[in-house]
Design a protein around this motif. Sequence first.
Motif, PDB file in Angstrom:
ATOM      1  N   MET A  52     -10.548  14.517   2.116  1.00  0.00           N
ATOM      2  CA  MET A  52     -10.853  13.945   0.797  1.00  0.00           C
ATOM      3  C   MET A  52     -11.195  12.471   0.951  1.00  0.00           C
ATOM      4  O   MET A  52     -10.434  11.697   1.536  1.00  0.00           O
ATOM      5  N   ASN A  53     -12.362  12.068   0.446  1.00  0.00           N
ATOM      6  CA  ASN A  53     -12.772  10.673   0.524  1.00  0.00           C
ATOM      7  C   ASN A  53     -12.115   9.863  -0.587  1.00  0.00           C
ATOM      8  O   ASN A  53     -12.141  10.255  -1.749  1.00  0.00           O
ATOM      9  N   ILE A  54     -11.528   8.737  -0.204  1.00  0.00           N
ATOM     10  CA  ILE A  54     -10.867   7.869  -1.172  1.00  0.00           C
ATOM     11  C   ILE A  54     -11.668   6.582  -1.301  1.00  0.00           C
ATOM     12  O   ILE A  54     -11.971   5.926  -0.306  1.00  0.00           O
ATOM     13  N   LYS A  55     -12.046   6.235  -2.532  1.00  0.00           N
ATOM     14  CA  LYS A  55     -12.817   5.022  -2.765  1.00  0.00           C
ATOM     15  C   LYS A  55     -12.009   3.799  -2.338  1.00  0.00           C
ATOM     16  O   LYS A  55     -10.786   3.785  -2.476  1.00  0.00           O
ATOM     17  N   PRO A  56     -12.705   2.748  -1.802  1.00  0.00           N
ATOM     18  CA  PRO A  56     -11.996   1.544  -1.329  1.00  0.00           C
ATOM     19  C   PRO A  56     -11.047   0.959  -2.359  1.00  0.00           C
ATOM     20  O   PRO A  56      -9.930   0.564  -2.031  1.00  0.00           O
ATOM     21  N   LYS A  57     -11.474   0.911  -3.629  1.00  0.00           N
ATOM     22  CA  LYS A  57     -10.622   0.352  -4.680  1.00  0.00           C
ATOM     23  C   LYS A  57      -9.357   1.202  -4.831  1.00  0.00           C
ATOM     24  O   LYS A  57      -8.248   0.670  -4.980  1.00  0.00           O
ATOM     25  N   HIS A  58      -9.544   2.514  -4.809  1.00  0.00           N
ATOM     26  CA  HIS A  58      -8.406   3.420  -4.943  1.00  0.00           C
ATOM     27  C   HIS A  58      -7.506   3.326  -3.719  1.00  0.00           C
ATOM     28  O   HIS A  58      -6.288   3.382  -3.828  1.00  0.00           O
ATOM     29  N   ARG A  59      -8.122   3.173  -2.522  1.00  0.00           N
ATOM     30  CA  ARG A  59      -7.346   3.050  -1.293  1.00  0.00           C
ATOM     31  C   ARG A  59      -6.476   1.799  -1.334  1.00  0.00           C
ATOM     32  O   ARG A  59      -5.306   1.822  -0.939  1.00  0.00           O
ATOM     33  N   ALA A  60      -7.037   0.700  -1.829  1.00  0.00           N
ATOM     34  CA  ALA A  60      -6.280  -0.553  -1.926  1.00  0.00           C
ATOM     35  C   ALA A  60      -5.102  -0.388  -2.881  1.00  0.00           C
ATOM     36  O   ALA A  60      -4.006  -0.900  -2.617  1.00  0.00           O
ATOM     37  N   TYR A  61      -5.325   0.326  -3.967  1.00  0.00           N
ATOM     38  CA  TYR A  61      -4.254   0.589  -4.930  1.00  0.00           C
ATOM     39  C   TYR A  61      -3.129   1.400  -4.279  1.00  0.00           C
ATOM     40  O   TYR A  61      -1.942   1.089  -4.447  1.00  0.00           O
ATOM     41  N   LEU A  62      -3.487   2.427  -3.522  1.00  0.00           N
ATOM     42  CA  LEU A  62      -2.483   3.280  -2.884  1.00  0.00           C
ATOM     43  C   LEU A  62      -1.685   2.503  -1.839  1.00  0.00           C
ATOM     44  O   LEU A  62      -0.470   2.684  -1.716  1.00  0.00           O
ATOM     45  N   ILE A  63      -2.368   1.635  -1.081  1.00  0.00           N
ATOM     46  CA  ILE A  63      -1.667   0.824  -0.072  1.00  0.00           C
ATOM     47  C   ILE A  63      -0.707  -0.142  -0.754  1.00  0.00           C
ATOM     48  O   ILE A  63       0.454  -0.277  -0.352  1.00  0.00           O
ATOM     49  N   ALA A  64      -1.196  -0.824  -1.793  1.00  0.00           N
ATOM     50  CA  ALA A  64      -0.344  -1.772  -2.527  1.00  0.00           C
ATOM     51  C   ALA A  64       0.836  -1.048  -3.167  1.00  0.00           C
ATOM     52  O   ALA A  64       1.969  -1.540  -3.160  1.00  0.00           O
ATOM     53  N   LYS A  65       0.578   0.137  -3.694  1.00  0.00           N
ATOM     54  CA  LYS A  65       1.626   0.918  -4.347  1.00  0.00           C
ATOM     55  C   LYS A  65       2.719   1.294  -3.351  1.00  0.00           C
ATOM     56  O   LYS A  65       3.909   1.222  -3.660  1.00  0.00           O
TER      57      LYS A  65
ATOM     58  N   MET B 265       8.802   9.972  -2.856  1.00  0.00           N
ATOM     59  CA  MET B 265       8.508   9.598  -4.232  1.00  0.00           C
ATOM     60  C   MET B 265       7.991   8.176  -4.278  1.00  0.00           C
ATOM     61  O   MET B 265       8.135   7.412  -3.326  1.00  0.00           O
ATOM     62  N   SER B 266       7.396   7.844  -5.408  1.00  0.00           N
ATOM     63  CA  SER B 266       6.944   6.492  -5.678  1.00  0.00           C
ATOM     64  C   SER B 266       7.758   5.935  -6.840  1.00  0.00           C
ATOM     65  O   SER B 266       8.496   6.672  -7.497  1.00  0.00           O
ATOM     66  N   LEU B 267       7.631   4.633  -7.099  1.00  0.00           N
ATOM     67  CA  LEU B 267       8.313   4.058  -8.254  1.00  0.00           C
ATOM     68  C   LEU B 267       7.760   4.670  -9.532  1.00  0.00           C
ATOM     69  O   LEU B 267       8.507   5.028 -10.440  1.00  0.00           O
ATOM     70  N   VAL B 268       6.435   4.832  -9.600  1.00  0.00           N
ATOM     71  CA  VAL B 268       5.778   5.373 -10.789  1.00  0.00           C
ATOM     72  C   VAL B 268       4.956   6.601 -10.411  1.00  0.00           C
ATOM     73  O   VAL B 268       4.226   6.597  -9.417  1.00  0.00           O
ATOM     74  N   GLY B 269       5.094   7.641 -11.194  1.00  0.00           N
ATOM     75  CA  GLY B 269       4.332   8.861 -10.958  1.00  0.00           C
ATOM     76  C   GLY B 269       4.883   9.993 -11.802  1.00  0.00           C
ATOM     77  O   GLY B 269       5.896   9.837 -12.480  1.00  0.00           O
TER      78      GLY B 269
END
Length: 211
Positions: free
Chosen positions: A1-14, A130-134
């Motif tokens: 699954m390809n993850i857009k750079p903006k979305h990838r940055a969000y996932l890393i920060a998260k 788990m994550s903090l939010v989800g």
Amino acid sequence: MNIKPKHRAYLIAKRIIDIVFALLGIMVLSPIFVVIFILLKVDSPHASVIFAQERVGRYGQHFKIYKFRSMIPNAEQVLKSNPELYQKFVASGYKLPTNEDPRITKLGVFLRKSTLDEIPQFWNMLRGDMSLVGPRPVVQEELKEYGDRVDIFLSVRPGALGLWQASGRSLIEYPERTDIELEYVANAGFWYDIGIVFRNLIAIFKSKGAY
């Protein structure tokens, strides 16, 4: 699954936020951990302090979610031994009102109302379960509520705090809960997550839907 750079940055920060928040939570709340441990041992000396239950996480991977025990040791057997009560449990979104639930201890009522029973989930966050939010992680049986949208629901890491809890938690049953959880998946983002955290804090303070 390809993850857009903006979305990838969000996932890393998260993920970084999850690790930092979990470590801080464990350190800051360690005195509360000790107090609850003692209270639970006094209440039920021979029962486990931590309750572990199998839930379904991201991409359908199973993991053990951890909570402070708020129920009697043989809670599952007590529930399933009463077919009428179990049917009501399922029909009510896999929850029962506290005053109708024979499994919950007196100390457990307080832990649930205050949401203190869920603080061991810092360990789940640290592990990456788990994550903090989800979306709230569900048991296998609940996946049927998501029908052909189950893959969408399982495409994100489940969270300790979520849109369902902020919207009313146990007051909101299926199928409305399904739409709310999927609404989060569709809109997940940094500022959206922050808004959900604040809404959860308000809900916790008001004990909204906590049982």
